[in-house]
Motif scaffolding. Structure first.
Motif, PDB file in Angstrom:
ATOM      1  N   ARG A 115       0.853  -1.189   0.000  1.00  0.00           N
ATOM      2  CA  ARG A 115       0.000   0.000   0.000  1.00  0.00           C
ATOM      3  C   ARG A 115       0.882   1.229   0.000  1.00  0.00           C
ATOM      4  O   ARG A 115       1.948   1.242   0.618  1.00  0.00           O
TER       5      ARG A 115
ATOM      6  N   LEU B 236      -5.012   4.790   7.982  1.00  0.00           N
ATOM      7  CA  LEU B 236      -6.062   3.978   8.585  1.00  0.00           C
ATOM      8  C   LEU B 236      -7.295   3.880   7.694  1.00  0.00           C
ATOM      9  O   LEU B 236      -8.126   2.984   7.869  1.00  0.00           O
ATOM     10  N   GLU B 237      -7.425   4.793   6.733  1.00  0.00           N
ATOM     11  CA  GLU B 237      -8.558   4.758   5.818  1.00  0.00           C
ATOM     12  C   GLU B 237      -8.542   3.508   4.945  1.00  0.00           C
ATOM     13  O   GLU B 237      -9.577   3.106   4.407  1.00  0.00           O
ATOM     14  N   PHE B 238      -7.387   2.897   4.765  1.00  0.00           N
ATOM     15  CA  PHE B 238      -7.312   1.653   3.990  1.00  0.00           C
ATOM     16  C   PHE B 238      -8.243   0.579   4.579  1.00  0.00           C
ATOM     17  O   PHE B 238      -8.747  -0.271   3.850  1.00  0.00           O
ATOM     18  N   LYS B 239      -8.452   0.629   5.884  1.00  0.00           N
ATOM     19  CA  LYS B 239      -9.268  -0.386   6.543  1.00  0.00           C
ATOM     20  C   LYS B 239     -10.727  -0.329   6.120  1.00  0.00           C
ATOM     21  O   LYS B 239     -11.470  -1.294   6.306  1.00  0.00           O
ATOM     22  N   HIS B 240     -11.131   0.795   5.556  1.00  0.00           N
ATOM     23  CA  HIS B 240     -12.532   0.970   5.200  1.00  0.00           C
ATOM     24  C   HIS B 240     -12.816   0.635   3.735  1.00  0.00           C
ATOM     25  O   HIS B 240     -13.961   0.794   3.284  1.00  0.00           O
TER      26      HIS B 240
ATOM     27  N   ASN C 179      -4.066   0.883  -2.961  1.00  0.00           N
ATOM     28  CA  ASN C 179      -3.889  -0.470  -2.446  1.00  0.00           C
ATOM     29  C   ASN C 179      -3.244  -1.288  -3.561  1.00  0.00           C
ATOM     30  O   ASN C 179      -3.933  -1.863  -4.415  1.00  0.00           O
TER      31      ASN C 179
ATOM     32  N   TYR D 196     -12.741   3.930  -3.217  1.00  0.00           N
ATOM     33  CA  TYR D 196     -13.221   4.252  -1.877  1.00  0.00           C
ATOM     34  C   TYR D 196     -13.322   5.772  -1.779  1.00  0.00           C
ATOM     35  O   TYR D 196     -12.324   6.485  -2.005  1.00  0.00           O
TER      36      TYR D 196
END
Length: 390
Positions: free
Chosen positions: A218, A237-241, A293, A343
């Motif tokens: 990432r 942390l936005e990758f988690k969404h 990602n 996203y």
């Protein structure tokens, strides 16, 4: 003459020492030097660089990305709870957060240098990472800009409380890799009338998954004209969404840019939401802040099919699309039909400040695009817009 006399007496005394006494004196002197050099927690830029290079080499002997990591620099060698040495002893614990910025022609532009200063100082001011985490800053650069960048980073990241590393990627090397991949799309999304070799670098994010080594899963790509008001770690942390289908996180365009660009399609399809403002419209994307990602991009059959020249041409013809903003145009165009690949990053992570279109024919609808509710994490001074002071 007095100095010469003292020196003569001193040399005479030294000559009377036995050889083993001289050896003992030399050993003691070297021990003192070693104590001050290695015992200090504060390290200079060059020594830290050398040690990190050696550590990375010992743990990456099988990596084939030398042309991507042409130069590495590390600065602030301390965290809140320990020194760089603590992490080097346990390299398996290090978690790296990768961020990339374009850094070309900076040596020839005082304006770009000033923007870089604002970006780096605000990033250092608000950045906070855990003791076993490292922010890796990637810069795509020419030789001249790299030289000035290395000097500026020492100053602008001086107050950083987190561990960081710096990697310079040679722009010519990356362009050579990119051009065969993005050549077909350049004629649709470049300012010129044809596919110019030098323009390929503006499509780096489109094919980043094919350029960066597989170890980088990432990466966040950031424009240089940003000012950070929050901890950049929170952006990661936005990758988690991301949904399972999403490969890229990106904020909407905050001007009626694509209301204008899609004018022909909108005329032919009056019920379409293409180019309309939020919340129900499709205003397009702004590439000033992007979460890529790379793993998902590599795995996505759909995304890689959309990179094929034939598919790019089909989309451009369908939407009567002719842009000039590089990767941003490509993502906007495919997003009109394949929104699942993206996203929607909150506008506060890319609070664009440019108001050019307000004064060029779209004043009546401008605020519908420009409004951004919620906290502002990153200001984006696009089109040379002034950024508010803290």
């Amino acid at each position: 003459m007095d100095v010469l006399r003292v020196l003569s007496v001193t040399m005479g005394r030294i000559s009377t020492f036995r050889s083993y006494q001289i050896v003992l004196l030399l050993a003691a002197a070297m021990a003192v030097v070693a104590f001050y050099y290695f015992g200090s927690e504060k390290q200079n830029f060059s020594s830290t660089t050398k040690r990190i290079k050696e550590t990375q080499a010992s743990h990456n002997t099988n990596r084939d990305d030398a042309d991507l990591s042409l130069d590495i620099r590390s600065g602030q060698a301390e965290s809140r709870h320990g020194s760089r040495d603590d992490l080097e002893e346990k390299p398996q614990r290090i978690k790296r957060f990768h961020a990339l910025m374009m850094f070309t022609k900076v040596n020839k532009s005082l304006n770009l240098q000033n923007k870089f200063q604002v970006a780096m100082r605000s990033l250092a001011k608000h950045g906070r990472f855990l003791e076993d985490e490292v922010l890796v800053l990637h810069f795509v650069s020419d030789v001249g800009s790299q030289e000035i960048g290395e000097r500026m980073l020492q100053e602008h990241l001086l107050d950083a409380t987190f561990l960081y590393e710096v990697v310079f990627h040679n722009v010519d090397t990356l362009t050579e890799k990119l051009f065969p991949i993005v050549e077909a799309m350049q004629k649709h999304f470049s300012a010129g009338s044809g596919a110019y070799y030098s323009d390929a670098i503006f499509f780096l994010s489109v094919a980043m998954h094919r350029i960066m080594p597989a170890e980088i899963k990432r990466i966040v790509q950031l424009d240089l004209d940003l000012k950070y008001r929050s901890n950049i770690r929170d952006l990661f942390l936005e990758f988690k969404h991301f949904s399972p289908e999403a490969v890229i996180g990106i904020a909407r365009e905050m001007q009626p840019v694509y209301r204008h660009t899609f004018w022909q399609y909108r005329k032919d399809n009056p019920k379409s939401h293409v180019g309309d403002p939020p919340p129900d419209g499709l205003p397009g994307f702004n590439s000033g802040v992007m979460l890529l990602n790379l793993d998902a991009m590599r795995r996505s059959t759909l995304y890689n099919q959309l990179l094929e020249p034939k598919r790019v041409t089909q989309f451009a013809e369908k939407f009567h699309f002719r842009g000039h903003l590089g990767d941003q145009d490509f993502f906007t165009m495919i997003g009109m039909e394949h929104g699942e690949l993206f996203y929607p990053l909150a506008c506060g992570w890319n609070r664009q400040l440019c108001t050019w279109w307000r004064d060029h024919g779209y004043g009546d609808v401008f605020q519908l695009y420009y409004q951004c509710d919620g906290p502002v994490h990153i200001f984006h001074g696009n089109c040379n817009s002034p950024i508010p002071d803290d």
